[in-house]
Design a protein around this motif. Sequence first.
Motif, PDB file in Angstrom:
ATOM      1  N   GLU A  99       0.834  -1.209   0.000  1.00 22.37           N
ATOM      2  CA  GLU A  99       0.000   0.000   0.000  1.00 22.37           C
ATOM      3  C   GLU A  99       0.867   1.258   0.000  1.00 22.37           C
ATOM      4  OE1 GLU A  99      -3.674   1.989   2.579  1.00 22.37           O
ATOM      5  OE2 GLU A  99      -2.799   0.067   3.183  1.00 22.37           O
ATOM      6  N   LYS A 100       1.922   1.260   0.815  1.00 22.71           N
ATOM      7  CA  LYS A 100       2.833   2.407   0.865  1.00 22.71           C
ATOM      8  C   LYS A 100       3.576   2.571  -0.469  1.00 22.71           C
ATOM      9  CE  LYS A 100       3.721   2.195   5.853  1.00 22.71           C
ATOM     10  NZ  LYS A 100       4.742   1.944   6.905  1.00 22.71           N
ATOM     11  N   LYS A 101       4.010   1.454  -1.020  1.00 21.50           N
ATOM     12  CA  LYS A 101       4.742   1.470  -2.290  1.00 21.50           C
ATOM     13  C   LYS A 101       3.868   2.025  -3.414  1.00 21.50           C
ATOM     14  CE  LYS A 101       7.230  -1.698  -5.368  1.00 21.50           C
ATOM     15  NZ  LYS A 101       7.613  -3.123  -5.581  1.00 21.50           N
ATOM     16  N   LEU A 102       2.612   1.619  -3.416  1.00 28.27           N
ATOM     17  CA  LEU A 102       1.685   2.072  -4.452  1.00 28.27           C
ATOM     18  C   LEU A 102       1.396   3.563  -4.323  1.00 28.27           C
ATOM     19  CD1 LEU A 102      -0.166   1.290  -6.804  1.00 28.27           C
ATOM     20  CD2 LEU A 102      -1.912   0.656  -5.143  1.00 28.27           C
ATOM     21  N   ALA A 103       1.170   4.009  -3.092  1.00 24.35           N
ATOM     22  CA  ALA A 103       0.893   5.429  -2.866  1.00 24.35           C
ATOM     23  C   ALA A 103       2.070   6.298  -3.313  1.00 24.35           C
ATOM     24  CB  ALA A 103       0.594   5.665  -1.387  1.00 24.35           C
TER      25      ALA A 103
ATOM     26  N   MET B 199      -6.931  -8.857   7.531  1.00 24.80           N
ATOM     27  CA  MET B 199      -6.188  -9.148   6.301  1.00 24.80           C
ATOM     28  C   MET B 199      -7.090  -8.976   5.095  1.00 24.80           C
ATOM     29  SD  MET B 199      -4.561 -12.729   4.981  1.00 24.80           S
ATOM     30  CE  MET B 199      -6.229 -13.317   4.686  1.00 24.80           C
ATOM     31  N   ARG B 200      -8.337  -9.465   5.173  1.00 20.79           N
ATOM     32  CA  ARG B 200      -9.278  -9.314   4.060  1.00 20.79           C
ATOM     33  C   ARG B 200      -9.543  -7.841   3.771  1.00 20.79           C
ATOM     34  NH1 ARG B 200     -14.095 -13.779   3.670  1.00 20.79           N
ATOM     35  NH2 ARG B 200     -12.756 -15.567   3.246  1.00 20.79           N
ATOM     36  N   GLU B 201      -9.718  -7.067   4.831  1.00 17.58           N
ATOM     37  CA  GLU B 201      -9.968  -5.631   4.643  1.00 17.58           C
ATOM     38  C   GLU B 201      -8.765  -4.956   3.989  1.00 17.58           C
ATOM     39  OE1 GLU B 201     -10.899  -4.229   8.531  1.00 17.58           O
ATOM     40  OE2 GLU B 201     -12.817  -5.326   8.634  1.00 17.58           O
ATOM     41  N   GLU B 202      -7.575  -5.329   4.424  1.00 18.96           N
ATOM     42  CA  GLU B 202      -6.358  -4.733   3.870  1.00 18.96           C
ATOM     43  C   GLU B 202      -6.169  -5.147   2.411  1.00 18.96           C
ATOM     44  OE1 GLU B 202      -3.222  -2.152   4.086  1.00 18.96           O
ATOM     45  OE2 GLU B 202      -4.725  -2.582   5.626  1.00 18.96           O
ATOM     46  N   TRP B 203      -6.471  -6.423   2.131  1.00 18.23           N
ATOM     47  CA  TRP B 203      -6.376  -6.918   0.753  1.00 18.23           C
ATOM     48  C   TRP B 203      -7.353  -6.176  -0.154  1.00 18.23           C
ATOM     49  CZ3 TRP B 203      -3.534  -9.653  -2.538  1.00 18.23           C
ATOM     50  CH2 TRP B 203      -4.127 -10.119  -3.700  1.00 18.23           C
ATOM     51  N   ASP B 204      -8.586  -6.049   0.300  1.00 19.42           N
ATOM     52  CA  ASP B 204      -9.601  -5.331  -0.481  1.00 19.42           C
ATOM     53  C   ASP B 204      -9.180  -3.892  -0.747  1.00 19.42           C
ATOM     54  OD1 ASP B 204     -11.236  -7.536  -0.631  1.00 19.42           O
ATOM     55  OD2 ASP B 204     -12.447  -6.992   1.103  1.00 19.42           O
TER      56      ASP B 204
END
Length: 494
Positions: free
Chosen positions: A283-287, A339-344
């Motif tokens: 998530e950090k890498k993408l941002a 984990m599911r929430e983070e994946w979503d």
Amino acid sequence: QREFTQKKTFTSWINSILAKHTPPYVVSDLYTDIQQGHLLLDLLEVLSGQHLPREKGFNTFQCRSNIENALTFLKSRSLKLINIHVADIIEGKPSIVLGLIWTIIFHFHIEELARTLACTYNQPSLDCSSAVDSSPKASRSAKKSARIKERWKMSATKALLLWAKEQCSLHGSVNVTDFKSSWRSGLAFLAIIQTLRPGLVDLEKAKARSNKENLKEAFRIAELELNIPRLLEPEDVDIVNPDEKSIMTYVAQFLQYSKNLPESEEDLQEKVREAMGWLAAQEKKLAKLLVETENETYYQKCKEMMSFMETFNQEKTPFLPVLSSKRGEAELSEGQQQMREEWDKVVSQINEWKAKLDQMLPSPLDSIEAWLQEVERLQAEDLPDLQDPFKAMSVFREIIVIFKGLMDCFDSHLDTLQSFKNEDEKNMPLVLPEKLEEMKRRLFSNIRSTNPSTFLEYHYGLCSAIANEVKLKLNICDVKYGAKESVESLLENW
């Protein structure tokens, strides 16, 4: 060819089941062996776990009695045996025998497995497919449930297809849309093996191999490492129109294998913690990447995205078992829910990025991409229920009109794609060649070979509506109307 493949596949499947029978039974010729009835009863006893009545002898009367017992048992389980008669089985008629065996495979093997998926797909799930496939058809796949209702047969097929899609979509561009040509390259089989047992295959090397080599490798690994019987041969699948029922029968064995995988709770929780750390880093890498490429050209943005996705797909391999877990919401621990929430969240960000890039395509590719997405959205929609034939006919007609209107643009979009000059005034590429190839592939494989189910359902609804109307009129006419002239007038008006 289709009949030959089905006979071979179904015989191998039956032998894999009858290996559990006491004593084991081996079918040498399906059409001949089935005529005595003992084969059918043995098969049904293993599948159902019940003891069925039978005649021990082999004369004509006893064979007929055994087949009747088998068919009676199937009917007692609410299976519709259309045009399947004892006399045809005794004669060993290929089409009837294959039809009967497919009914048994579907009910006891595919449908039973798909029922275990239905409850899970009605729960919030990881939309794994959208993380690697930008098409609306794929991104909505994991959200579609395999509904248990009157039309369960179609739902069971959809549930199995949805499961296969999710296993394959965890591996880059491996896309499954049916149980036919999607499996021809062998990559889909290898992708499922990689999901179930990471490290057994090298998908990057597979992409450079021939279809037959990949199929041979997939069937070999499945048999040796997963103990999945080899029901198919490469030449059965590497053809223009492979047999759907044979492929479904084989794919269902992978689903069966996934259900039998042992899972330690302690190991699972450790994998969840590792997956959570990896997802946070992604998530950090993408941002950061989105900020850094904000002022870059479209071509450069796409290059950065492709580089990110390649690394993303490689790094997630160790987490595939936990990311594709099919536990229901009630069975999840707090860590798994997080984990599911983070994946979503990560998947949603990737899809938003892809959607923005599609909108930024240079003209006229932007309009072709929008057209592709609209056609794929229409293809992915569930067909309406046929309980009301007149209402269903109206809906089908609307879908067909919309689809035909869209397909009027097919030739012009195809010409545009094939003639598109991929360079700007400085002779620099406008679009990644991979994106152009993807659009061409979607145009040919997904759209040109459109599933005709909508058209078939329309005509089925039409026939049902006419039949209902005729029955209604006949019931009304079943009274005395007097003189011959009045009856003739009535019929003429009708």
